[in-house]
Write a protein that holds these residues in place. Structure first.
Motif, short mmCIF file in Angstrom:
data_model
loop_
_atom_site.label_atom_id
_atom_site.label_comp_id
_atom_site.label_asym_id
_atom_site.label_seq_id
_atom_site.Cartn_x
_atom_site.Cartn_y
_atom_site.Cartn_z
N MET A 1 -48.68 -5.25 44.80
CA MET A 1 -49.13 -4.12 45.61
C MET A 1 -48.14 -3.89 46.75
SD MET A 1 -52.80 -3.64 47.38
CE MET A 1 -52.73 -3.37 49.12
N ASN A 2 -47.80 -2.62 46.98
CA ASN A 2 -46.92 -2.28 48.09
C ASN A 2 -47.65 -2.46 49.41
OD1 ASN A 2 -44.45 -1.65 47.12
ND2 ASN A 2 -44.80 0.56 47.00
N GLN A 3 -47.00 -3.11 50.35
CA GLN A 3 -47.56 -3.27 51.69
C GLN A 3 -47.29 -1.98 52.47
OE1 GLN A 3 -49.45 -5.55 52.81
NE2 GLN A 3 -49.47 -5.08 54.97
N PRO A 4 -48.35 -1.30 52.92
CA PRO A 4 -48.13 -0.07 53.69
C PRO A 4 -47.38 -0.39 54.98
CG PRO A 4 -50.47 -0.40 53.24
CD PRO A 4 -49.74 -1.61 52.78
N HIS A 5 -46.51 0.49 55.36
CA HIS A 5 -45.79 0.29 56.61
C HIS A 5 -45.67 1.61 57.36
CE1 HIS A 5 -42.62 1.68 53.93
NE2 HIS A 5 -41.96 2.04 55.00
N PHE A 6 -45.41 1.48 58.62
CA PHE A 6 -45.27 2.64 59.48
C PHE A 6 -43.81 2.75 59.89
CE2 PHE A 6 -49.35 0.63 60.07
CZ PHE A 6 -50.23 1.68 59.85
N PRO A 20 -48.51 5.70 56.45
CA PRO A 20 -48.39 5.39 55.01
C PRO A 20 -49.44 6.13 54.19
CG PRO A 20 -49.57 3.64 56.11
CD PRO A 20 -49.16 4.62 57.18
N GLU A 21 -49.44 5.87 52.90
CA GLU A 21 -50.38 6.52 51.98
C GLU A 21 -51.84 6.18 52.33
OE1 GLU A 21 -51.27 6.59 47.22
OE2 GLU A 21 -49.18 6.44 47.88
N GLU A 22 -52.07 4.96 52.77
CA GLU A 22 -53.43 4.55 53.14
C GLU A 22 -53.46 4.09 54.59
OE1 GLU A 22 -55.06 1.71 50.44
OE2 GLU A 22 -54.77 3.01 48.71
N LEU A 23 -54.38 4.64 55.35
CA LEU A 23 -54.58 4.26 56.75
C LEU A 23 -55.99 3.67 56.84
CD1 LEU A 23 -53.41 4.33 59.61
CD2 LEU A 23 -54.43 6.60 59.89
N ASP A 24 -56.04 2.33 56.78
CA ASP A 24 -57.34 1.66 56.72
C ASP A 24 -57.35 0.39 57.56
OD1 ASP A 24 -55.89 -0.20 55.22
OD2 ASP A 24 -56.67 0.51 53.32
N HIS A 25 -58.44 -0.36 57.47
CA HIS A 25 -58.59 -1.55 58.31
C HIS A 25 -57.52 -2.61 58.03
CE1 HIS A 25 -60.78 -2.75 54.70
NE2 HIS A 25 -60.57 -4.00 55.07
N ASN A 27 -54.28 -2.09 57.72
CA ASN A 27 -53.02 -1.85 58.41
C ASN A 27 -53.16 -1.28 59.81
OD1 ASN A 27 -53.63 0.81 57.79
ND2 ASN A 27 -52.12 0.97 56.17
N CYS A 28 -54.37 -0.93 60.24
CA CYS A 28 -54.54 -0.33 61.56
C CYS A 28 -54.24 -1.30 62.71
CB CYS A 28 -55.93 0.27 61.72
SG CYS A 28 -56.05 1.89 60.95
N SER A 29 -54.48 -2.59 62.51
CA SER A 29 -54.17 -3.54 63.58
C SER A 29 -52.66 -3.59 63.81
CB SER A 29 -54.73 -4.92 63.28
OG SER A 29 -54.16 -5.45 62.11
N GLY A 30 -51.88 -3.48 62.73
CA GLY A 30 -50.43 -3.43 62.86
C GLY A 30 -49.98 -2.17 63.58
N LEU A 31 -50.60 -1.05 63.27
CA LEU A 31 -50.26 0.20 63.94
C LEU A 31 -50.58 0.12 65.42
CD1 LEU A 31 -49.37 3.15 63.97
CD2 LEU A 31 -51.68 3.77 63.27
N LYS A 32 -51.73 -0.44 65.76
CA LYS A 32 -52.11 -0.57 67.17
C LYS A 32 -51.13 -1.46 67.91
CE LYS A 32 -55.85 -1.88 70.30
NZ LYS A 32 -54.91 -2.04 71.37
N TYR A 33 -50.79 -2.59 67.33
CA TYR A 33 -49.86 -3.53 67.96
C TYR A 33 -48.48 -2.87 68.17
CZ TYR A 33 -46.65 -7.41 68.58
OH TYR A 33 -45.67 -8.22 69.07
N GLU A 34 -47.96 -2.25 67.12
CA GLU A 34 -46.63 -1.66 67.20
C GLU A 34 -46.57 -0.50 68.18
OE1 GLU A 34 -45.66 -0.74 63.13
OE2 GLU A 34 -45.40 -2.85 62.61
N MET A 57 -57.94 7.60 54.33
CA MET A 57 -58.13 7.09 55.69
C MET A 57 -59.60 6.72 55.84
SD MET A 57 -57.37 8.88 59.37
CE MET A 57 -58.20 10.37 58.90
N ASP A 58 -59.85 5.56 56.46
CA ASP A 58 -61.23 5.16 56.73
C ASP A 58 -61.51 5.23 58.23
OD1 ASP A 58 -60.14 2.86 57.83
OD2 ASP A 58 -60.86 1.53 56.26
N SER A 59 -62.65 4.69 58.65
CA SER A 59 -63.05 4.76 60.05
C SER A 59 -62.08 4.02 60.97
CB SER A 59 -64.47 4.24 60.24
OG SER A 59 -64.55 2.88 59.84
N SER A 60 -61.38 3.03 60.47
CA SER A 60 -60.38 2.34 61.28
C SER A 60 -59.24 3.28 61.64
CB SER A 60 -59.82 1.12 60.54
OG SER A 60 -60.82 0.19 60.29
N GLY A 61 -58.89 4.14 60.72
CA GLY A 61 -57.86 5.15 60.99
C GLY A 61 -58.32 6.11 62.07
#
Length: 113
Positions: A1-6, A20-25, A27-34, A57-61
């Protein structure tokens, strides 16, 4: 599986976040940190979220978008969105995001907007 990245792009005092294609719980912690790191080290007055590749996208997004909106509002900045497809638009509307953030059709319109 491809790891989503920003990926991030700076345009003056504007930070463009390419989602990325999926914005969910997952990968959102990585987005917040970065983005926390980028915002702490740079004078950013505007964040643009690029949804051109995002299909899910889910509620984390929604949570990360709201968090960035609040953070930018406190510092006098703004947040906008561009390139959202039908699925992402549906979630953004249901979550009330489009009442807070301007929606643009293209990157060019968002950057100049």
């Amino acid at each position: 599986m491809n790891q989503p990245h920003f990926t991030y792009e700076a345009d003056g005092h504007t930070l463009i976040v390419h989602l990325p294609e999926e914005l969910d719980h997952h990968n959102c912690s990585g987005l917040k940190y970065e983005t926390d790191l980028i915002l702490s080290e740079n004078y950013i007055k505007r964040i643009l979220f690029d949804f051109t590749k995002t299909r899910f996208m889910d509620s984390s997004g929604l949570g990360i978008l709201l968090n960035r909106y609040k953070q930018m509002a406190l510092s006098g900045g703004t947040v906008a969105i561009y390139g959202a497809g039908a699925q992402a638009l549906r979630i953004l509307k249901m979550g009330g995001i489009l009442k807070l953030m301007k929606l643009y059709d293209s990157k060019e319109a968002a950057v100049t907007g």
